[in-house]
Design an enzyme around this catalytic site. Structure first.
Site, PDB file in Angstrom:
ATOM      1  N   GLU A   1      15.554 -20.148  -5.770  1.00 11.03           N
ATOM      2  CA  GLU A   1      15.503 -18.634  -6.108  1.00 11.03           C
ATOM      3  C   GLU A   1      15.161 -18.323  -7.328  1.00 11.03           C
ATOM      4  O   GLU A   1      14.193 -17.765  -7.671  1.00 11.03           O
ATOM      5  CB  GLU A   1      16.804 -17.948  -5.721  1.00 11.03           C
ATOM      6  CG  GLU A   1      16.726 -16.495  -6.436  1.00 11.03           C
ATOM      7  CD  GLU A   1      15.706 -15.437  -6.029  1.00 11.03           C
ATOM      8  OE1 GLU A   1      14.818 -15.961  -5.279  1.00 11.03           O
ATOM      9  OE2 GLU A   1      15.469 -14.529  -6.573  1.00 11.03           O
TER      10      GLU A   1
ATOM     11  N   CYS B   1       0.788  -1.166  -0.069  1.00  9.40           N
ATOM     12  CA  CYS B   1       0.149  -0.095   0.084  1.00  9.40           C
ATOM     13  C   CYS B   1       0.895   1.403   0.129  1.00  9.40           C
ATOM     14  O   CYS B   1       1.892   1.347   0.820  1.00  9.40           O
ATOM     15  CB  CYS B   1      -0.993  -0.082   1.207  1.00  9.40           C
ATOM     16  SG  CYS B   1      -2.137  -1.164   1.244  1.00  9.40           S
TER      17      CYS B   1
ATOM     18  N   GLU C   1       7.023 -16.079  -9.996  1.00  8.29           N
ATOM     19  CA  GLU C   1       6.491 -14.614  -9.609  1.00  8.29           C
ATOM     20  C   GLU C   1       6.132 -13.638 -10.997  1.00  8.29           C
ATOM     21  O   GLU C   1       5.154 -13.207 -10.985  1.00  8.29           O
ATOM     22  CB  GLU C   1       6.851 -14.003  -8.745  1.00  8.29           C
ATOM     23  CG  GLU C   1       8.276 -13.187  -8.873  1.00  8.29           C
ATOM     24  CD  GLU C   1       9.128 -12.624  -7.795  1.00  8.29           C
ATOM     25  OE1 GLU C   1       8.328 -12.073  -6.801  1.00  8.29           O
ATOM     26  OE2 GLU C   1      10.215 -12.675  -7.790  1.00  8.29           O
TER      27      GLU C   1
ATOM     28  N   LYS D   1       6.081  -4.820  -3.846  1.00 12.40           N
ATOM     29  CA  LYS D   1       7.381  -4.760  -3.565  1.00 12.40           C
ATOM     30  C   LYS D   1       7.741  -4.843  -2.195  1.00 12.40           C
ATOM     31  O   LYS D   1       8.851  -5.463  -1.650  1.00 12.40           O
ATOM     32  CB  LYS D   1       7.889  -3.305  -4.243  1.00 12.40           C
ATOM     33  CG  LYS D   1       9.447  -3.274  -4.300  1.00 12.40           C
ATOM     34  CD  LYS D   1      10.229  -4.425  -5.015  1.00 12.40           C
ATOM     35  CE  LYS D   1      11.541  -4.067  -5.213  1.00 12.40           C
ATOM     36  NZ  LYS D   1      12.369  -5.530  -5.502  1.00 12.40           N
TER      37      LYS D   1
ATOM     38  N   TRP E   1      -2.992  -2.907  -1.570  1.00 13.56           N
ATOM     39  CA  TRP E   1      -2.694  -3.916  -1.815  1.00 13.56           C
ATOM     40  C   TRP E   1      -3.569  -4.674  -0.714  1.00 13.56           C
ATOM     41  O   TRP E   1      -3.156  -4.619   0.329  1.00 13.56           O
ATOM     42  CB  TRP E   1      -1.143  -4.379  -1.657  1.00 13.56           C
ATOM     43  CG  TRP E   1      -0.956  -5.766  -1.575  1.00 13.56           C
ATOM     44  CD1 TRP E   1      -0.393  -6.508  -2.937  1.00 13.56           C
ATOM     45  CD2 TRP E   1      -0.785  -6.839  -0.583  1.00 13.56           C
ATOM     46  NE1 TRP E   1      -0.134  -7.882  -2.747  1.00 13.56           N
ATOM     47  CE2 TRP E   1      -0.251  -7.908  -1.465  1.00 13.56           C
ATOM     48  CE3 TRP E   1      -1.145  -6.969   0.691  1.00 13.56           C
ATOM     49  CZ2 TRP E   1      -0.231  -9.281  -0.816  1.00 13.56           C
ATOM     50  CZ3 TRP E   1      -0.566  -8.337   1.301  1.00 13.56           C
ATOM     51  CH2 TRP E   1      -0.442  -9.370   0.544  1.00 13.56           C
TER      52      TRP E   1
ATOM     53  N   HIS F   1      13.212 -38.640  -4.947  1.00 12.76           N
ATOM     54  CA  HIS F   1      12.477 -38.915  -3.840  1.00 12.76           C
ATOM     55  C   HIS F   1      10.857 -38.570  -3.707  1.00 12.76           C
ATOM     56  O   HIS F   1      10.263 -38.448  -2.941  1.00 12.76           O
ATOM     57  CB  HIS F   1      13.200 -38.480  -2.557  1.00 12.76           C
ATOM     58  CG  HIS F   1      14.285 -38.975  -2.448  1.00 12.76           C
ATOM     59  ND1 HIS F   1      14.939 -40.442  -1.953  1.00 12.76           N
ATOM     60  CD2 HIS F   1      15.713 -38.496  -2.569  1.00 12.76           C
ATOM     61  CE1 HIS F   1      16.118 -40.587  -2.000  1.00 12.76           C
ATOM     62  NE2 HIS F   1      16.520 -39.450  -2.500  1.00 12.76           N
TER      63      HIS F   1
ATOM     64  N   ARG G   1       4.004  -0.665  -4.746  1.00 12.76           N
ATOM     65  CA  ARG G   1       3.749  -0.972  -3.284  1.00 12.76           C
ATOM     66  C   ARG G   1       2.523  -1.685  -2.885  1.00 12.76           C
ATOM     67  O   ARG G   1       2.015  -2.150  -2.239  1.00 12.76           O
ATOM     68  CB  ARG G   1       3.833   0.401  -2.373  1.00 12.76           C
ATOM     69  CG  ARG G   1       4.871   0.943  -2.049  1.00 12.76           C
ATOM     70  CD  ARG G   1       4.889   2.126  -1.050  1.00 12.76           C
ATOM     71  NE  ARG G   1       4.707   1.568   0.223  1.00 12.76           N
ATOM     72  CZ  ARG G   1       5.686   1.194   0.999  1.00 12.76           C
ATOM     73  NH1 ARG G   1       6.921   1.680   0.649  1.00 12.76           N
ATOM     74  NH2 ARG G   1       5.489   1.232   2.071  1.00 12.76           N
TER      75      ARG G   1
ATOM     76  N   ASN H   1      -1.857   2.247   5.552  1.00 16.91           N
ATOM     77  CA  ASN H   1      -0.938   1.256   5.434  1.00 16.91           C
ATOM     78  C   ASN H   1      -0.545   0.254   6.722  1.00 16.91           C
ATOM     79  O   ASN H   1      -0.231   0.645   7.728  1.00 16.91           O
ATOM     80  CB  ASN H   1       0.396   1.589   4.793  1.00 16.91           C
ATOM     81  CG  ASN H   1       1.313   0.694   4.481  1.00 16.91           C
ATOM     82  OD1 ASN H   1       1.028  -0.464   4.136  1.00 16.91           O
ATOM     83  ND2 ASN H   1       2.801   0.982   4.568  1.00 16.91           N
ATOM     84  N   GLY H   2      -0.841  -1.141   6.471  1.00 18.99           N
ATOM     85  CA  GLY H   2      -0.510  -1.958   7.758  1.00 18.99           C
ATOM     86  C   GLY H   2      -1.867  -2.878   7.824  1.00 18.99           C
ATOM     87  O   GLY H   2      -2.477  -2.873   6.881  1.00 18.99           O
TER      88      GLY H   2
ATOM     89  N   LYS I   1      11.656 -16.668  -8.869  1.00 14.80           N
ATOM     90  CA  LYS I   1      11.637 -15.637  -9.980  1.00 14.80           C
ATOM     91  C   LYS I   1      10.730 -16.156 -11.268  1.00 14.80           C
ATOM     92  O   LYS I   1       9.741 -15.457 -11.502  1.00 14.80           O
ATOM     93  CB  LYS I   1      13.206 -15.474 -10.260  1.00 14.80           C
ATOM     94  CG  LYS I   1      13.660 -14.393 -10.869  1.00 14.80           C
ATOM     95  CD  LYS I   1      14.074 -13.194  -9.932  1.00 14.80           C
ATOM     96  CE  LYS I   1      12.969 -12.942  -8.639  1.00 14.80           C
ATOM     97  NZ  LYS I   1      13.615 -12.624  -7.344  1.00 14.80           N
TER      98      LYS I   1
HETATM   99  O1  M6R Z   1      12.498  -6.016   0.760  1.00 16.59           O
HETATM  100  P1  M6R Z   1      12.739  -7.409   1.222  1.00 16.59           P
HETATM  101  O2  M6R Z   1      13.955  -8.001   0.602  1.00 16.59           O
HETATM  102  O3  M6R Z   1      12.854  -7.708   2.687  1.00 16.59           O
HETATM  103  O4  M6R Z   1      11.494  -8.430   0.498  1.00 16.59           O
HETATM  104  C1  M6R Z   1      11.513  -9.734   0.816  1.00 16.59           C
HETATM  105  C2  M6R Z   1      10.363 -10.623  -0.100  1.00 16.59           C
HETATM  106  O5  M6R Z   1       9.319  -9.903  -0.134  1.00 16.59           O
HETATM  107  C3  M6R Z   1      11.117 -10.431  -1.698  1.00 16.59           C
HETATM  108  O6  M6R Z   1      12.319 -10.661  -1.838  1.00 16.59           O
HETATM  109  C4  M6R Z   1      10.056 -10.994  -2.683  1.00 16.59           C
HETATM  110  O7  M6R Z   1      10.322 -12.523  -2.459  1.00 16.59           O
HETATM  111  C5  M6R Z   1      10.355 -10.913  -3.946  1.00 16.59           C
HETATM  112  N1  M6R Z   1       9.285 -10.373  -4.802  1.00 16.59           N
HETATM  113  C6  M6R Z   1      11.104 -11.678  -4.870  1.00 16.59           C
HETATM  114  O8  M6R Z   1      11.541 -11.347  -6.002  1.00 16.59           O
END
Ligand code: M6R
Length: 588
Positions: free
Chosen positions: A465, A2, A472, A583, A71, A488, A28, A97-98, A469
């Protein structure tokens, strides 16, 4: 999570400033957005479902106003749940926000007092609670303080009052900052919202409220006393937030890795050595983070084992509380977070603080809450990362972790040398032909609904990781596994032509990961090898530079970021703003 914007001026219209600021905060959250202004004593509100950058809204008149990009947490993405929210009388508008953890209890109480709620959000209780305090004779400032003190959880809100023509901001746990440009006052969740206008700021800290009414006055939430604040000039050029010649932030940020690795390791040697000593002296060390940052924390376990022969532990920040009985004053907690505002990391650090453990942070934002909580804050200096999918920040964090591990063995200079060599190789690697080669692979596989990534050793967290990527950005169901784990269970999912991407490095895991690739190829998998050398098992080879095994985490990840980007593009998605994500995840 947000975005909040506020604006007041004596002589300029607010709407364009709010609209522009909100567009810059879209990263955000982008489910819905709305604005409120005051014009001739009337409160005007407009809201819409969708993204502020791609939908238009009727401009509202007035020289003071607020805006919000949502959000969704409480309540579906509907216009009723879109901020700003009003009180019953339509005097106040609130953006928030929160998460108000005790909102059900507060809502019940307000309903008993005959307040009418229109939607399902927790935010609405703020407007009604302030209204309730006003009803019993509090002035606006007292009513905001009264309400702020009722809220449990990490929150920030701004209330706009059409009776007094004032705006009051409250902060406890979620970011808010003020910008000043002559007689114009900005208020936002992030400096990005107004840096194109001014670099003069005032920081709002937790448990503070700010009354904006031509002037700016800070007050302590607990006792209502006035607080003196300084104006600070930030040394940041607003151009760093622009896309430049790129279509998407994600591609821009991937390409910026040509420089960001070298910037990340350009640290004060004395500080690195001091922290290395802290790590060496600590009874136990925990690396924590969320999402991609958690994968970096996981990588740290391998890095420290391989480089420094030192055991460190990785715990996802959201699970950290379960380990609190291991925390001592001699414990070191190393928090990794690009934004420095992730709620689960902040909660974990509160636990560490309670136990008097020492805190090191690795963030990309000097003024973030996490950096401020740390005994030793490190910055990765990657420049702003706008795309939701983290790329350049991830590799910068890994590079800094590798440097710290080298420093722990007394080999900081060697570490610098190794990483500068890798930075040079990454620079060569990110050329147009390389991008085309990966794009061609994406074109072959973008219609698949499943993809698997395997790695061993340090390339295991990199496989995890890579899966984050791909999923998402492209919404392909991608899963990462340790190479040995595939047989397994997950091997049952391999069908004819299922893409399996093997992350290979020169070193002791090479032969084993190739064997794992052979195993799945014999079940029909389409094998993509990310490797310094080609191999007959690969159906498609992505060449990466030959580096030592630890640094293979860096060079193997970069083509996977590019692949995710192109998969997302071929599938027609907005790669910078994937669905349901944001983000900065400032809620638990
Ligand atoms: O700002 P941060 O690094 O703490 O954020 C953590 C995760 O929310 C962030 O890495 C998220 O998994 C990303 N969208 C991955 O690309």
């Amino acid at each position: 999570m947000c975005g909040i914007i506020g604006y007041q001026s004596q002589n300029k219209e607010a709407f364009d400033k709010l609209d522009e600021g909100l567009k810059r905060l879209e990263y955000r959250g982008y489910d819905s957005f709305g604005f409120a202004t005051i014009s001739e004593g009337n409160l005007l509100v407009e809201k819409k479902i969708g993204k502020v950058s791609t939908s238009s809204i009727k401009p509202l008149p007035g020289k003071i106003g607020i805006g919000h990009t949502r959000w969704a947490t409480h309540g579906k993405v509907t216009e009723k749940n879109t901020h700003p929210h009003k009180d019953c009388a339509g005097r106040l508008a609130v953006v928030h926000n929160g998460i108000i953890e005790n909102f059900q209890e507060l809502k019940k109480d307000l309903i008993l007092k005959e307040h009418i709620f229109l939607g399902e959000t927790d935010t609405e209780i703020i407007a009604h609670s302030i209204e309730e305090f006003l009803k019993i004779g509090y002035n606006l400032k007292q009513a905001v303080i009264g309400t702020g003190n009722l809220l449990k959880g990490r929150n920030a809100f701004v209330v706009l009052d059409s009776t007094t023509n004032k705006m009051i901001a409250f902060r406890n746990g979620s970011p808010l900052i003020i910008g000043i440009k002559e007689s114009e006052i900005f208020l936002a969740s992030d400096i990005q919202a107004f840096l194109h206008e001014t670099n003069e700021v005032m920081y709002i800290d937790d448990n503070e409220i700010v009354v904006i009414n031509g002037g700016i006055e800070f007050f302590n939430l607990k006792n209502g006393e006035k607080i003196e604040k300084r104006r600070i000039k930030i040394d940041l050029d607003s151009n760093v937030f622009e896309k430049g010649d790129y279509k998407d932030y994600m591609l821009k940020e991937i390409m910026e890795q040509k420089e960001t690795l070298a910037k990340a390791i350009n640290q004060d040697a004395q500080k690195i050595l001091h922290v290395a000593q802290e790590i060496n002296n600590a009874k136990n060390v925990f690396f924590i983070g969320c999402g991609t940052a958690a994968r970096v924390a996981h990588t740290a376990e391998y890095v420290f084992s391989m480089v420094a022969d030192r055991q460190v532990n990785f715990i996802p920040a959201s699970e950290f509380e379960n380990y609190k009985h291991f925390l001592l004053p001699e414990t070191l907690v190393i928090a990794i977070s690009q934004s420095g505002e992730t709620a689960d990391v902040l909660e974990a650090l509160n636990v560490a603080k309670e136990k008097k453990s020492r805190i090191i942070s690795i963030t990309n934002s000097p003024e973030s809450t996490i950096a401020k909580m740390a005994d030793f804050p490190f910055l990765i200096n990657a420049g702003p990362e706008r795309a939701v999918a983290s790329t350049k920040a991830t590799t910068a964090q890994i590079a800094l972790v590798i440097l710290l591990a080298y420093a722990c063995t007394g080999e900081l200079i060697e570490g610098d040398k190794v990483l500068l060599d890798v930075a040079g190789k990454v620079n060569d690697m990110l050329n147009p032909r390389y991008k085309e080669h990966i794009k061609a692979l994406a074109e072959k596989i973008f219609k698949k609904e499943n993809a698997f990534i395997i790695g061993r050793g340090i390339n295991y967290p990199m496989a995890l990781e890579s899966a984050i990527k791909i999923m998402e950005v492209s919404y392909i169901n991608s899963q990462g596994f340790a190479g040995g784990e595939l047989k397994h269970g997950p091997i049952a999912l391999i069908e004819e032509n299922t893409p399996v991407i093997a992350l290979v490095s020169e070193g002791k895991t090479k032969e084993e990961i190739i064997s794992n690739a052979i195993e799945v190829k014999s079940r029909g998998a389409y094998i993509v090898g990310v490797s310094p050398e080609n191999n007959e098992v690969f159906d498609y080879w992505i060449k990466v530079p030959e580096v030592d095994e630890v640094a293979s985490s860096l060079v193997n990840l970069i083509p996977m970021q590019l692949l995710s980007y192109y998969l997302g593009k071929f599938r027609g998605h907005d790669v910078d703003c994937p669905r349901s994500l944001a983000k900065s995840v400032t809620v638990k």
